[in-house]
Design a protein around this motif. Structure first.
Motif, PDB file in Angstrom:
ATOM      1  N   GLU A   1       0.819  -1.213   0.000  1.00 20.91           N
ATOM      2  CA  GLU A   1       0.000   0.000   0.000  1.00 20.91           C
ATOM      3  C   GLU A   1       0.854   1.265   0.000  1.00 20.91           C
ATOM      4  O   GLU A   1       0.314   2.368  -0.080  1.00 20.91           O
ATOM      5  CB  GLU A   1      -0.919   0.005   1.222  1.00 20.91           C
ATOM      6  N   ASP A   2       2.159   1.106   0.074  1.00 20.10           N
ATOM      7  CA  ASP A   2       3.059   2.262   0.123  1.00 20.10           C
ATOM      8  C   ASP A   2       4.302   1.983  -0.732  1.00 20.10           C
ATOM      9  O   ASP A   2       5.435   2.113  -0.267  1.00 20.10           O
ATOM     10  CB  ASP A   2       3.447   2.561   1.573  1.00 20.10           C
ATOM     11  N   LEU A   3       4.079   1.603  -1.981  1.00 22.89           N
ATOM     12  CA  LEU A   3       5.185   1.304  -2.890  1.00 22.89           C
ATOM     13  C   LEU A   3       5.911   2.590  -3.271  1.00 22.89           C
ATOM     14  O   LEU A   3       5.325   3.680  -3.258  1.00 22.89           O
ATOM     15  CB  LEU A   3       4.657   0.620  -4.150  1.00 22.89           C
ATOM     16  N   PRO A   4       7.196   2.488  -3.631  1.00 25.87           N
ATOM     17  CA  PRO A   4       7.913   3.689  -4.097  1.00 25.87           C
ATOM     18  C   PRO A   4       7.295   4.213  -5.391  1.00 25.87           C
ATOM     19  O   PRO A   4       6.614   3.473  -6.117  1.00 25.87           O
ATOM     20  CB  PRO A   4       9.340   3.180  -4.322  1.00 25.87           C
ATOM     21  N   GLU A   5       7.526   5.470  -5.672  1.00 27.13           N
ATOM     22  CA  GLU A   5       6.940   6.076  -6.865  1.00 27.13           C
ATOM     23  C   GLU A   5       7.490   5.435  -8.140  1.00 27.13           C
ATOM     24  O   GLU A   5       6.753   5.172  -9.099  1.00 27.13           O
ATOM     25  CB  GLU A   5       7.214   7.579  -6.873  1.00 27.13           C
ATOM     26  N   GLN A   6       8.795   5.170  -8.166  1.00 31.59           N
ATOM     27  CA  GLN A   6       9.436   4.653  -9.373  1.00 31.59           C
ATOM     28  C   GLN A   6       9.368   3.114  -9.387  1.00 31.59           C
ATOM     29  O   GLN A   6      10.315   2.430  -9.036  1.00 31.59           O
ATOM     30  CB  GLN A   6      10.891   5.132  -9.438  1.00 31.59           C
ATOM     31  N   VAL A   7       8.236   2.585  -9.790  1.00 27.73           N
ATOM     32  CA  VAL A   7       8.035   1.155  -9.948  1.00 27.73           C
ATOM     33  C   VAL A   7       7.708   0.875 -11.410  1.00 27.73           C
ATOM     34  O   VAL A   7       6.937   1.627 -12.029  1.00 27.73           O
ATOM     35  CB  VAL A   7       6.897   0.639  -9.040  1.00 27.73           C
ATOM     36  N   VAL A   8       8.301  -0.177 -11.993  1.00 28.92           N
ATOM     37  CA  VAL A   8       7.964  -0.559 -13.362  1.00 28.92           C
ATOM     38  C   VAL A   8       6.447  -0.706 -13.456  1.00 28.92           C
ATOM     39  O   VAL A   8       5.830  -1.383 -12.607  1.00 28.92           O
ATOM     40  CB  VAL A   8       8.667  -1.882 -13.732  1.00 28.92           C
ATOM     41  N   PRO A   9       5.789  -0.062 -14.423  1.00 31.34           N
ATOM     42  CA  PRO A   9       4.316  -0.036 -14.453  1.00 31.34           C
ATOM     43  C   PRO A   9       3.658  -1.406 -14.383  1.00 31.34           C
ATOM     44  O   PRO A   9       2.699  -1.592 -13.623  1.00 31.34           O
ATOM     45  CB  PRO A   9       4.018   0.670 -15.778  1.00 31.34           C
ATOM     46  N   TYR A  10       4.153  -2.386 -15.148  1.00 36.07           N
ATOM     47  CA  TYR A  10       3.459  -3.674 -15.107  1.00 36.07           C
ATOM     48  C   TYR A  10       3.731  -4.416 -13.804  1.00 36.07           C
ATOM     49  O   TYR A  10       2.944  -5.278 -13.395  1.00 36.07           O
ATOM     50  CB  TYR A  10       3.790  -4.524 -16.332  1.00 36.07           C
ATOM     51  N   THR A  11       4.838  -4.074 -13.112  1.00 36.56           N
ATOM     52  CA  THR A  11       5.080  -4.639 -11.791  1.00 36.56           C
ATOM     53  C   THR A  11       4.007  -4.164 -10.815  1.00 36.56           C
ATOM     54  O   THR A  11       3.447  -4.950 -10.041  1.00 36.56           O
ATOM     55  CB  THR A  11       6.476  -4.234 -11.283  1.00 36.56           C
ATOM     56  N   ARG A  12       3.714  -2.885 -10.850  1.00 38.55           N
ATOM     57  CA  ARG A  12       2.669  -2.335  -9.981  1.00 38.55           C
ATOM     58  C   ARG A  12       1.311  -2.961 -10.315  1.00 38.55           C
ATOM     59  O   ARG A  12       0.528  -3.316  -9.418  1.00 38.55           O
ATOM     60  CB  ARG A  12       2.607  -0.815 -10.140  1.00 38.55           C
ATOM     61  N   VAL A  13       1.040  -3.101 -11.621  1.00 35.89           N
ATOM     62  CA  VAL A  13      -0.220  -3.712 -12.049  1.00 35.89           C
ATOM     63  C   VAL A  13      -0.332  -5.142 -11.530  1.00 35.89           C
ATOM     64  O   VAL A  13      -1.393  -5.573 -11.059  1.00 35.89           O
ATOM     65  CB  VAL A  13      -0.323  -3.684 -13.590  1.00 35.89           C
TER      66      VAL A  13
END
Length: 306
Positions: free
Chosen positions: A277-289
């Motif tokens: 719920e508190d991931l860093p801003e710079q995350v690979v988009p499909y990783t976040r998805v």
């Protein structure tokens, strides 16, 4: 004078070599063509490039044709003339015995600008692709041709529904507090520099589960029993219209041993467990998805398709 090989396949992709990121070499840490300098025993520049292909990758191409002469410029201001020879090959780079550099991989011309690569190499590939009829709308031409090359045979269009997809394998790990393991990629990484990403890799001559178990040990020193691996999520994505589709398969390990450590510092500079719920801003988009999909109980997500 140097000689390099512009190797292409029937899918319109080009073989590039990721060079070692060490000081004192030409284009350190960048993607480039295979090749090297002429030696005393080389009777021609074609002999030079054939020798370099054998020495660097154990590769022997039946046909190589002169395509262009390029002027390369180093960071120290040095200028180097390079004879470019074009050749066709349809093999798997993972099967080659690479003696220098980090890896070999196929790339479509339209994705090259996302790599750490010389602009002159990008221009060279696009000129060749335009001549081969593989990149509609790209400008052909250029200077310094070693005579007009014979037109390359245009391949018949790929049947609808049989476009090759690139398969990526990823590891989803949660600690006892439900936090997710992500790695911070090296700022000079060819893919997603300075971004947070799953532990990931591409399959060699192995199953997807065997691949994720191997990558976990090679990249982070983790030991995982294949029997403790289960499918967690799949993201089928395309970065932009016309790009090669990618099937990103995410596996969850129910248990493992070891503490994540940096074993490939040229790719990853650190591992950390993050609250989902508190991931860093710079995350690979499909990783976040994928993380969001796993938390929602979904097995599949499509991304970038129109």
């Amino acid at each position: 004078m140097n000689a390099s090989a512009l190797i292409h396949n029937d899918a319109g992709q080009y073989l590039l070599h990721l060079r070692d990121d060490v000081p004192g070499i030409w284009e350190p840490g960048a993607w480039s063509l295979l090749g090297g300098g002429r030696e005393a025993q080389d009777r021609s520049l074609e002999e030079t490039v054939r020798r370099e292909l054998r020495e660097e990758a154990g590769l022997d191409l039946p046909d190589l044709e002169p395509f262009a002469v390029e002027e390369a410029h180093g960071d120290d201001g040095a200028t180097l003339s390079i004879a470019i020879f074009a050749g066709r090959w349809n093999g798997d780079p993972a099967d080659l015995a690479l003696a220098e550099g980090v890896m070999l991989a196929w790339f479509a011309p339209e994705v090259l600008t996302r790599l750490r690569i010389s602009p002159t190499t990008v221009d060279l590939v696009k000129r060749h692709a335009a001549r081969a009829g593989r990149a509609a709308g790209l400008a052909s031409g250029g200077t310094g041709l070693l005579g007009a090359p014979r037109p390359l045979t245009t391949q018949p269009p790929t049947p609808r529904g049989t476009v090759p997809n690139i398969i990526g394998v990823h590891l989803y790990l949660e600690d006892a507090d439900g936090r997710v393991l992500l790695g911070l990629r090296h700022p000079n990484s060819a893919y997603a520099p300075s971004m947070h990403h799953f532990l990931a890799g591409h399959c060699e001559r192995e199953s997807a589960v065997a691949c994720v178990v191997r990558e976990a040990h090679e990249e982070a020193g983790l030991v995982i029993d294949p029997g403790d691996v289960e499918l967690a999520h799949v993201v089928h994505l395309v970065d932009a219209p016309g790009d090669t589709p990618r099937m990103q398969v995410v596996f969850r390990a129910r248990s493992w041993s070891g503490t994540p450590e940096v074993r490939e510092p040229d790719k990853c500079v650190g591992w950390r467990f993050w609250n989902p719920e508190d991931l860093p801003e710079q995350v690979v988009p499909y990783t976040r998805v994928a993380i969001n999909g796993i938390r929602a109980g979904r097995l599949y997500t499509e991304l970038g398709w129109t």
